[in-house]
Design an enzyme around this catalytic site. Structure first.
Site, short mmCIF file in Angstrom:
data_model
loop_
_atom_site.label_atom_id
_atom_site.label_comp_id
_atom_site.label_asym_id
_atom_site.label_seq_id
_atom_site.Cartn_x
_atom_site.Cartn_y
_atom_site.Cartn_z
N GLY A 29 43.57 -31.19 30.89
CA GLY A 29 44.81 -31.11 30.12
C GLY A 29 45.56 -32.43 30.21
O GLY A 29 45.42 -33.16 31.20
N GLN A 70 52.50 -38.26 29.72
CA GLN A 70 51.54 -38.90 30.63
C GLN A 70 50.96 -40.19 30.04
O GLN A 70 50.41 -41.00 30.77
CB GLN A 70 50.41 -37.94 30.99
CG GLN A 70 50.90 -36.76 31.82
CD GLN A 70 49.74 -35.86 32.20
OE1 GLN A 70 49.40 -34.96 31.47
NE2 GLN A 70 49.12 -36.14 33.33
N CYS A 120 46.35 -33.27 38.84
CA CYS A 120 46.98 -33.86 37.65
C CYS A 120 46.53 -35.31 37.53
O CYS A 120 46.50 -36.03 38.53
CB CYS A 120 48.50 -33.79 37.83
SG CYS A 120 49.43 -34.52 36.47
N LEU A 121 46.19 -35.73 36.33
CA LEU A 121 45.76 -37.12 36.12
C LEU A 121 46.88 -38.11 36.46
O LEU A 121 46.59 -39.28 36.72
CB LEU A 121 45.28 -37.33 34.68
CG LEU A 121 43.98 -36.59 34.30
CD1 LEU A 121 43.66 -36.80 32.83
CD2 LEU A 121 42.82 -37.03 35.18
N HIS A 138 51.10 -25.74 33.51
CA HIS A 138 51.15 -27.12 34.03
C HIS A 138 51.57 -28.10 32.93
O HIS A 138 52.45 -28.94 33.15
CB HIS A 138 49.77 -27.46 34.60
CG HIS A 138 49.62 -28.85 35.14
ND1 HIS A 138 49.35 -29.10 36.46
CD2 HIS A 138 49.70 -30.05 34.53
CE1 HIS A 138 49.28 -30.42 36.64
NE2 HIS A 138 49.48 -31.02 35.48
N GLU A 139 50.96 -27.96 31.75
CA GLU A 139 51.22 -28.93 30.68
C GLU A 139 52.61 -28.73 30.07
O GLU A 139 53.30 -29.71 29.76
CB GLU A 139 50.13 -28.86 29.60
CG GLU A 139 48.72 -29.15 30.09
CD GLU A 139 48.57 -30.43 30.90
OE1 GLU A 139 49.34 -31.39 30.69
OE2 GLU A 139 47.68 -30.47 31.77
N HIS A 184 55.16 -30.43 32.11
CA HIS A 184 55.22 -31.89 31.90
C HIS A 184 56.25 -32.24 30.82
O HIS A 184 56.92 -33.26 30.90
CB HIS A 184 53.87 -32.43 31.44
CG HIS A 184 52.95 -32.87 32.53
ND1 HIS A 184 53.24 -33.89 33.40
CD2 HIS A 184 51.71 -32.43 32.88
CE1 HIS A 184 52.23 -34.05 34.25
NE2 HIS A 184 51.28 -33.18 33.96
CO CO Z 1 49.46 -32.97 34.82
#
Ligand code: CO
Length: 149
Positions: free
Chosen positions: A46, A51, A88-89, A130-131, A134
Protein backbone atom coordinates in the site's frame (compact mmCIF):
# COMPACT_ATOMS: atom_id res chain seq x y z
CA UNK A 1 5.30 6.13 -15.40
CA UNK A 2 8.03 6.74 -12.94
CA UNK A 3 9.37 5.71 -9.59
CA UNK A 4 9.01 8.56 -7.10
CA UNK A 5 11.03 9.22 -3.99
CA UNK A 6 9.43 7.89 -0.81
CA UNK A 7 9.36 10.29 2.13
CA UNK A 8 10.41 8.77 5.42
CA UNK A 9 9.52 9.31 9.07
CA UNK A 10 10.76 12.70 10.24
CA UNK A 11 9.68 14.41 7.00
CA UNK A 12 6.94 16.76 8.19
CA UNK A 13 4.83 16.19 5.06
CA UNK A 14 3.90 12.79 6.54
CA UNK A 15 2.22 14.52 9.49
CA UNK A 16 -0.02 16.81 7.46
CA UNK A 17 -3.68 16.37 6.63
CA UNK A 18 -4.24 15.77 2.90
CA UNK A 19 -6.68 17.68 0.75
CA UNK A 20 -9.77 16.24 -0.91
CA UNK A 21 -9.20 15.38 -4.58
CA UNK A 22 -11.53 17.44 -6.78
CA UNK A 23 -9.94 17.01 -10.22
CA UNK A 24 -10.02 13.53 -11.71
CA UNK A 25 -7.68 14.43 -14.53
CA UNK A 26 -4.57 13.17 -16.28
CA UNK A 27 -2.38 14.58 -13.51
CA UNK A 28 -4.18 12.41 -10.95
CA UNK A 29 -3.89 9.37 -13.21
CA UNK A 30 -0.13 9.89 -13.60
CA UNK A 31 0.20 10.25 -9.82
CA UNK A 32 -1.72 6.99 -9.26
CA UNK A 33 0.34 5.14 -11.89
CA UNK A 34 3.58 6.43 -10.38
CA UNK A 35 2.44 5.53 -6.87
CA UNK A 36 1.66 1.98 -8.00
CA UNK A 37 5.05 1.58 -9.70
CA UNK A 38 6.82 3.04 -6.67
CA UNK A 39 4.99 0.70 -4.30
CA UNK A 40 5.73 -2.37 -6.46
CA UNK A 41 9.37 -1.37 -6.85
CA UNK A 42 9.70 -1.50 -3.07
CA UNK A 43 7.56 -4.65 -2.59
CA UNK A 44 4.95 -2.69 -0.64
CA UNK A 45 1.25 -3.57 -0.37
CA UNK A 46 0.00 0.00 0.00
CA UNK A 47 1.07 3.58 -0.59
CA UNK A 48 -0.59 6.91 0.16
CA UNK A 49 0.07 10.11 -1.81
CA UNK A 50 1.78 11.99 1.08
CA UNK A 51 4.43 9.25 1.07
CA UNK A 52 5.55 10.59 -2.32
CA UNK A 53 5.17 14.19 -1.14
CA UNK A 54 1.70 14.92 -2.50
CA UNK A 55 -0.90 16.13 0.02
CA UNK A 56 -3.92 14.64 -1.73
CA UNK A 57 -6.36 12.00 -0.52
CA UNK A 58 -5.25 9.21 -2.85
CA UNK A 59 -4.16 5.66 -2.03
CA UNK A 60 -3.04 2.58 -3.95
CA UNK A 61 -3.17 -0.92 -2.48
CA UNK A 62 -2.22 -4.33 -3.85
CA UNK A 63 -1.99 -7.18 -1.39
CA UNK A 64 -1.47 -9.62 -4.25
CA UNK A 65 -5.00 -9.78 -5.67
CA UNK A 66 -4.77 -6.79 -7.98
CA UNK A 67 -4.62 -3.03 -7.82
CA UNK A 68 -7.07 -1.03 -5.73
CA UNK A 69 -7.16 2.75 -6.07
CA UNK A 70 -8.97 4.76 -3.40
CA UNK A 71 -9.61 8.47 -3.91
CA UNK A 72 -11.10 10.41 -0.99
CA UNK A 73 -11.59 7.17 0.98
CA UNK A 74 -13.69 7.01 4.13
CA UNK A 75 -14.05 4.04 6.43
CA UNK A 76 -17.79 3.55 6.80
CA UNK A 77 -17.97 0.24 8.65
CA UNK A 78 -15.61 -1.89 10.67
CA UNK A 79 -15.94 -4.99 12.80
CA UNK A 80 -13.92 -7.56 14.65
CA UNK A 81 -10.32 -7.29 15.68
CA UNK A 82 -6.94 -8.57 14.53
CA UNK A 83 -3.49 -8.11 15.99
CA UNK A 84 -0.56 -8.62 13.67
CA UNK A 85 2.66 -7.41 12.15
CA UNK A 86 2.65 -4.14 10.26
CA UNK A 87 5.26 -2.09 8.44
CA UNK A 88 5.42 1.00 6.22
CA UNK A 89 7.61 2.06 3.30
CA UNK A 90 8.04 5.41 5.09
CA UNK A 91 9.43 3.67 8.19
CA UNK A 92 11.96 1.31 6.60
CA UNK A 93 13.09 -1.75 8.49
CA UNK A 94 10.59 -1.32 11.33
CA UNK A 95 7.88 -3.87 12.07
CA UNK A 96 5.45 -3.75 14.93
CA UNK A 97 2.30 -5.37 16.21
CA UNK A 98 -0.80 -3.29 15.65
CA UNK A 99 -4.42 -4.11 16.47
CA UNK A 100 -6.91 -3.28 13.72
CA UNK A 101 -10.50 -4.17 12.90
CA UNK A 102 -10.73 -7.49 11.02
CA UNK A 103 -13.33 -6.38 8.47
CA UNK A 104 -13.40 -2.88 7.05
CA UNK A 105 -15.67 -1.29 4.46
CA UNK A 106 -14.45 1.79 2.63
CA UNK A 107 -16.36 4.24 0.50
CA UNK A 108 -14.15 5.92 -2.09
CA UNK A 109 -14.01 7.38 -5.57
CA UNK A 110 -12.20 5.74 -8.46
CA UNK A 111 -9.73 7.58 -10.72
CA UNK A 112 -12.64 9.00 -12.72
CA UNK A 113 -14.57 10.21 -9.70
CA UNK A 114 -17.15 7.44 -9.50
CA UNK A 115 -18.08 6.41 -5.94
CA UNK A 116 -17.88 2.75 -4.90
CA UNK A 117 -17.72 0.63 -1.77
CA UNK A 118 -15.23 -2.11 -1.04
CA UNK A 119 -14.95 -4.48 1.92
CA UNK A 120 -11.69 -6.08 2.98
CA UNK A 121 -10.77 -8.68 5.57
CA UNK A 122 -7.55 -9.35 7.43
CA UNK A 123 -4.55 -7.91 5.50
CA UNK A 124 -6.76 -5.85 3.20
CA UNK A 125 -8.70 -4.42 6.16
CA UNK A 126 -5.38 -3.59 7.80
CA UNK A 127 -4.15 -1.88 4.63
CA UNK A 128 -7.33 0.22 4.37
CA UNK A 129 -6.88 1.49 7.94
CA UNK A 130 -3.12 2.09 7.58
CA UNK A 131 -3.42 4.01 4.29
CA UNK A 132 -6.44 6.13 5.30
CA UNK A 133 -4.52 7.18 8.42
CA UNK A 134 -1.65 8.41 6.23
CA UNK A 135 -4.11 10.87 4.67
CA UNK A 136 -4.71 12.42 8.08
CA UNK A 137 -1.00 12.65 8.89
CA UNK A 138 -0.70 9.54 11.04
CA UNK A 139 1.87 6.76 10.93
CA UNK A 140 1.36 3.20 12.18
CA UNK A 141 4.13 3.69 14.73
CA UNK A 142 1.63 5.68 16.82
CA UNK A 143 -0.32 2.43 17.27
CA UNK A 144 2.46 -0.12 17.72
CA UNK A 145 1.94 -2.24 20.83
CA UNK A 146 5.18 -4.16 20.48
CA UNK A 147 8.10 -3.76 18.09
CA UNK A 148 9.23 -6.91 16.32
CA UNK A 149 12.82 -7.87 15.53
CO1 CO B 1 2.48 3.39 5.43
Amino acid sequence: MAIRQIRTQGDEILNKKCKTVTKFDEKLHILLDDMYDTMKDRDGVGLAAPQVGILKRAVVIDIGNGKIELINPEIIEESGSQTGSEGCLSVPGVWGEVTRPNIVTVKAQDRDGKWFKITGEELLARAFCHEVEHLDGHLFTEKVEKYLE
